[in-house]
Motif scaffolding. Sequence first.
Motif, PDB file in Angstrom:
ATOM      1  N   PHE A  74       7.088  10.513 -13.167  1.00 12.88           N
ATOM      2  CA  PHE A  74       7.915   9.438 -12.605  1.00 12.88           C
ATOM      3  C   PHE A  74       8.913   9.006 -13.665  1.00 12.88           C
ATOM      4  CE2 PHE A  74       3.770   8.770 -10.412  1.00 12.88           C
ATOM      5  CZ  PHE A  74       4.189   9.148  -9.149  1.00 12.88           C
ATOM      6  N   GLU A  76      12.101   5.954 -14.486  1.00 13.57           N
ATOM      7  CA  GLU A  76      12.878   4.744 -14.203  1.00 13.57           C
ATOM      8  C   GLU A  76      14.098   4.769 -15.124  1.00 13.57           C
ATOM      9  OE1 GLU A  76      12.507   2.247 -11.939  1.00 13.57           O
ATOM     10  OE2 GLU A  76      10.832   3.346 -11.053  1.00 13.57           O
ATOM     11  N   GLN A 110       9.960  -2.250 -14.888  1.00 10.93           N
ATOM     12  CA  GLN A 110       9.874  -0.792 -14.809  1.00 10.93           C
ATOM     13  C   GLN A 110       8.444  -0.299 -14.958  1.00 10.93           C
ATOM     14  OE1 GLN A 110      12.939   1.241 -17.086  1.00 10.93           O
ATOM     15  NE2 GLN A 110      14.376  -0.419 -16.679  1.00 10.93           N
ATOM     16  N   SER A 113       6.811  -0.831 -11.642  1.00  8.05           N
ATOM     17  CA  SER A 113       7.279   0.187 -10.702  1.00  8.05           C
ATOM     18  C   SER A 113       6.525   1.506 -10.895  1.00  8.05           C
ATOM     19  CB  SER A 113       8.782   0.402 -10.881  1.00  8.05           C
ATOM     20  OG  SER A 113       9.234   1.439 -10.053  1.00  8.05           O
ATOM     21  N   ILE A 114       6.341   1.902 -12.144  1.00  4.26           N
ATOM     22  CA  ILE A 114       5.587   3.132 -12.441  1.00  4.26           C
ATOM     23  C   ILE A 114       4.140   2.970 -11.995  1.00  4.26           C
ATOM     24  CG2 ILE A 114       4.702   4.596 -14.301  1.00  4.26           C
ATOM     25  CD1 ILE A 114       7.629   5.122 -13.919  1.00  4.26           C
ATOM     26  N   GLN A 116       2.934   1.125  -9.614  1.00  3.92           N
ATOM     27  CA  GLN A 116       2.876   1.200  -8.140  1.00  3.92           C
ATOM     28  C   GLN A 116       2.975   2.650  -7.661  1.00  3.92           C
ATOM     29  OE1 GLN A 116       6.048  -1.448  -7.085  1.00  3.92           O
ATOM     30  NE2 GLN A 116       4.788  -3.292  -7.317  1.00  3.92           N
ATOM     31  N   LYS A 117       3.845   3.426  -8.274  1.00  2.00           N
ATOM     32  CA  LYS A 117       3.989   4.835  -7.900  1.00  2.00           C
ATOM     33  C   LYS A 117       2.713   5.612  -8.201  1.00  2.00           C
ATOM     34  CE  LYS A 117       8.993   4.902  -8.644  1.00  2.00           C
ATOM     35  NZ  LYS A 117      10.080   5.422  -9.481  1.00  2.00           N
ATOM     36  N   VAL A 118       2.121   5.358  -9.350  1.00  5.80           N
ATOM     37  CA  VAL A 118       0.863   6.044  -9.716  1.00  5.80           C
ATOM     38  C   VAL A 118      -0.238   5.634  -8.742  1.00  5.80           C
ATOM     39  CG1 VAL A 118      -0.927   6.257 -11.485  1.00  5.80           C
ATOM     40  CG2 VAL A 118       1.475   6.341 -12.130  1.00  5.80           C
ATOM     41  N   ARG A 120      -0.025   4.704  -5.649  1.00  6.12           N
ATOM     42  CA  ARG A 120       0.159   5.369  -4.342  1.00  6.12           C
ATOM     43  C   ARG A 120      -0.373   6.789  -4.370  1.00  6.12           C
ATOM     44  NH1 ARG A 120       6.048   4.462  -4.026  1.00  6.12           N
ATOM     45  NH2 ARG A 120       5.984   2.333  -4.715  1.00  6.12           N
ATOM     46  N   VAL A 121      -0.147   7.490  -5.461  1.00  7.74           N
ATOM     47  CA  VAL A 121      -0.618   8.884  -5.571  1.00  7.74           C
ATOM     48  C   VAL A 121      -2.131   8.929  -5.720  1.00  7.74           C
ATOM     49  CG1 VAL A 121      -0.536  10.950  -7.027  1.00  7.74           C
ATOM     50  CG2 VAL A 121       1.572   9.711  -6.525  1.00  7.74           C
ATOM     51  N   ARG A 124      -4.341   8.096  -2.417  1.00  8.39           N
ATOM     52  CA  ARG A 124      -4.174   8.941  -1.222  1.00  8.39           C
ATOM     53  C   ARG A 124      -5.479   9.516  -0.772  1.00  8.39           C
ATOM     54  NH1 ARG A 124       1.384  12.371  -1.966  1.00  8.39           N
ATOM     55  NH2 ARG A 124       2.714  10.579  -1.918  1.00  8.39           N
TER      56      ARG A 124
END
Length: 124
Positions: A74, A76, A110, A113-114, A116-118, A120-121, A124
Amino acid sequence: MKHNSKKTQVQRTTTLNGMMTFGLVDNNLHILDFCSTDFAEMEPFIADCKVQAMRDGNVYITEKPKRVRNTPIFREDNCTFSLGHDGRYYFVFTMPKEQVKTLPDKLVHQALSIVQKVARVVNR
């Protein structure tokens, strides 16, 4: 030419006669020039190397391995999140010195944001 090192294996060598010049340039860095007195047809190259000059005038030059960069997972504006070749995750944040007043705010936003992205992955 054989080295007594376990790391180095010389497969093809070419021996050339010539003259070597050692010195220091104005900024106090070493310079070493080799001029061959033999005719040689070689493939030219540029490489980062370790040079070891010995007291007796022998010189050993070994090319350094290429740097393997981590591929960002990821990204930013000022940071990246990547998995290193050593199996560790890296979060790297960089910013110009002139923008230090905005560092706390940008770092927090930032990094969140990272995260949140981690998340989500991972979820799953």
